[in-house]
Design a protein around this motif. Structure first.
Motif, PDB file in Angstrom:
ATOM      1  N   ALA A  60       6.631  -7.080  19.322  1.00 31.35           N
ATOM      2  CA  ALA A  60       6.901  -5.654  19.536  1.00 31.35           C
ATOM      3  C   ALA A  60       7.670  -5.058  18.361  1.00 31.35           C
ATOM      4  O   ALA A  60       7.386  -3.941  17.917  1.00 31.35           O
ATOM      5  CB  ALA A  60       7.674  -5.471  20.839  1.00 31.35           C
ATOM      6  N   ALA A  61       8.629  -5.809  17.836  1.00 32.05           N
ATOM      7  CA  ALA A  61       9.409  -5.308  16.701  1.00 32.05           C
ATOM      8  C   ALA A  61       8.533  -5.128  15.469  1.00 32.05           C
ATOM      9  O   ALA A  61       8.646  -4.136  14.741  1.00 32.05           O
ATOM     10  CB  ALA A  61      10.557  -6.270  16.396  1.00 32.05           C
ATOM     11  N   VAL A  62       7.610  -6.083  15.223  1.00 37.13           N
ATOM     12  CA  VAL A  62       6.702  -5.974  14.067  1.00 37.13           C
ATOM     13  C   VAL A  62       5.794  -4.766  14.215  1.00 37.13           C
ATOM     14  O   VAL A  62       5.577  -4.004  13.263  1.00 37.13           O
ATOM     15  CB  VAL A  62       5.878  -7.273  13.922  1.00 37.13           C
ATOM     16  CG1 VAL A  62       4.785  -7.095  12.873  1.00 37.13           C
ATOM     17  CG2 VAL A  62       6.770  -8.437  13.553  1.00 37.13           C
ATOM     18  N   VAL A  63       5.255  -4.562  15.410  1.00 35.08           N
ATOM     19  CA  VAL A  63       4.372  -3.404  15.650  1.00 35.08           C
ATOM     20  C   VAL A  63       5.125  -2.101  15.433  1.00 35.08           C
ATOM     21  O   VAL A  63       4.605  -1.158  14.820  1.00 35.08           O
ATOM     22  CB  VAL A  63       3.791  -3.472  17.077  1.00 35.08           C
ATOM     23  CG1 VAL A  63       3.053  -2.180  17.416  1.00 35.08           C
ATOM     24  CG2 VAL A  63       2.846  -4.654  17.211  1.00 35.08           C
ATOM     25  N   VAL A  64       6.342  -2.028  15.926  1.00 36.58           N
ATOM     26  CA  VAL A  64       7.144  -0.812  15.758  1.00 36.58           C
ATOM     27  C   VAL A  64       7.424  -0.544  14.282  1.00 36.58           C
ATOM     28  O   VAL A  64       7.319   0.589  13.805  1.00 36.58           O
ATOM     29  CB  VAL A  64       8.460  -0.922  16.558  1.00 36.58           C
ATOM     30  CG1 VAL A  64       9.403   0.222  16.201  1.00 36.58           C
ATOM     31  CG2 VAL A  64       8.166  -0.899  18.053  1.00 36.58           C
ATOM     32  N   VAL A  65       7.767  -1.601  13.536  1.00 39.20           N
ATOM     33  CA  VAL A  65       8.066  -1.429  12.099  1.00 39.20           C
ATOM     34  C   VAL A  65       6.831  -0.939  11.353  1.00 39.20           C
ATOM     35  O   VAL A  65       6.907  -0.014  10.531  1.00 39.20           O
ATOM     36  CB  VAL A  65       8.578  -2.759  11.504  1.00 39.20           C
ATOM     37  CG1 VAL A  65       8.641  -2.668   9.987  1.00 39.20           C
ATOM     38  CG2 VAL A  65       9.947  -3.087  12.069  1.00 39.20           C
ATOM     39  N   ILE A  66       5.670  -1.548  11.642  1.00 38.39           N
ATOM     40  CA  ILE A  66       4.434  -1.116  10.976  1.00 38.39           C
ATOM     41  C   ILE A  66       4.099   0.323  11.337  1.00 38.39           C
ATOM     42  O   ILE A  66       3.728   1.133  10.482  1.00 38.39           O
ATOM     43  CB  ILE A  66       3.274  -2.059  11.353  1.00 38.39           C
ATOM     44  CG1 ILE A  66       3.523  -3.457  10.788  1.00 38.39           C
ATOM     45  CG2 ILE A  66       1.943  -1.512  10.836  1.00 38.39           C
ATOM     46  CD1 ILE A  66       2.481  -4.471  11.214  1.00 38.39           C
ATOM     47  N   GLY A  67       4.227   0.660  12.622  1.00 46.39           N
ATOM     48  CA  GLY A  67       3.941   2.027  13.056  1.00 46.39           C
ATOM     49  C   GLY A  67       4.855   3.050  12.395  1.00 46.39           C
ATOM     50  O   GLY A  67       4.400   4.108  11.950  1.00 46.39           O
ATOM     51  N   LEU A  68       6.146   2.736  12.329  1.00 46.97           N
ATOM     52  CA  LEU A  68       7.086   3.662  11.693  1.00 46.97           C
ATOM     53  C   LEU A  68       6.811   3.794  10.193  1.00 46.97           C
ATOM     54  O   LEU A  68       6.932   4.890   9.634  1.00 46.97           O
ATOM     55  CB  LEU A  68       8.519   3.182  11.930  1.00 46.97           C
ATOM     56  CG  LEU A  68       9.044   3.295  13.370  1.00 46.97           C
ATOM     57  CD1 LEU A  68      10.431   2.703  13.474  1.00 46.97           C
ATOM     58  CD2 LEU A  68       9.062   4.753  13.824  1.00 46.97           C
TER      59      LEU A  68
END
Length: 246
Positions: A60-68
């Motif tokens: 979830a943290a990786v997805v959030v970082v990529i999205g941001l």
């Protein structure tokens, strides 16, 4: 009457038991005492769950970082879709054959393409135009590929001429002839399809398929006193839906 408590009864009963029975009895008690009790919800059973929870948190943290990162990039670049206007359009010929099954036409078009972006350029490839009269396509053609730098305007001229098969209802044939004798203005839908590569400097951000539709009222030269009104086209292009390429 004298009453015995539980401990006294246990000691008296134990004194009457054989030694082997007492040894077996004591060994079972000690094994029960020394055996660790594990609850189903204890630490041992929670370990796989905690590991899965940790993995989910990392993903979830990786997805959030990529999205941001993508979001901040698009906000900084501020991508906007290109703008299409038909600035000139006229028929020098537009008539029906004697059997009302063929359109004879000569259509001149001038299309203005504007790139409103400050940093992004567009490469236009496989540009195809289609012309429709009452939903019947009477011609199509291809335009030359070109690159459009940021904050620039380009004018593309094209001619559509020839004859095309059409299937018009009797009412549409009557209306066509009435227009030819009266206003001399005809409804034409111009559709433009192409692929565009979005470029930030020398970097290709992504490839898109774009659809453009223009609802035109085209006058017939020599029979209409009405001038063509420049028309804004609808552009179906979402710069946030990127098809990444190498």
């Amino acid at each position: 009457m004298y009453s015995l408590n539980s401990t006294q009864r246990f000691l008296i009963l134990n004194s009457y038991l054989p030694f082997s029975y007492r040894l077996f009895f004591y060994s079972n008690i000690m094994s029960d005492i020394e055996k660790p009790t594990t609850d189903e919800n204890g630490p041992e059973s929670d370990e796989p769950k905690s590991r899965k929870a940790l993995i989910l948190k990392i993903v979830a943290a990786v997805v959030v970082v990529i999205g941001l990162t993508i979001l901040f990039f698009w906000i900084a670049v501020n991508p906007r879709k290109m703008k299409f206007h038909v600035t000139e359009a006229s028929f020098t010929q537009f008539s029906l054959s004697n059997d009302n099954t063929n359109l004879l036409y000569n259509l001149r078009l001038s299309v203005t393409v504007r790139n409103p972006n400050k940093r992004i350029g567009f490469q236009y490839d496989l540009v195809e135009t289609e012309a429709y009269y009452y939903g019947e396509k009477f011609d199509s053609g291809n335009l030359v590929s070109f690159y459009q730098p940021p904050k620039t305007t380009r004018v593309v001229d094209t001619w559509l001429s020839g004859q095309g098969k059409v299937r018009l209802e009797s009412e549409e044939v009557v209306e066509f002839k009435e227009r030819n004798g009266n206003s001399g203005v005809y409804p034409v839908d111009l559709k433009i399809h192409f692929y565009t590569s979005v470029r930030l400097g020398s970097m290709n951000i992504g490839d898109f398929k774009v659809k453009v539709k223009c609802g035109l009222k085209v006058p017939l030269s020599g029979t209409s006193s009405t001038a063509f009104n420049p028309t804004k086209c609808d552009v179906d292009f979402n710069p946030l839906l990127v098809i990444y390429t190498d």
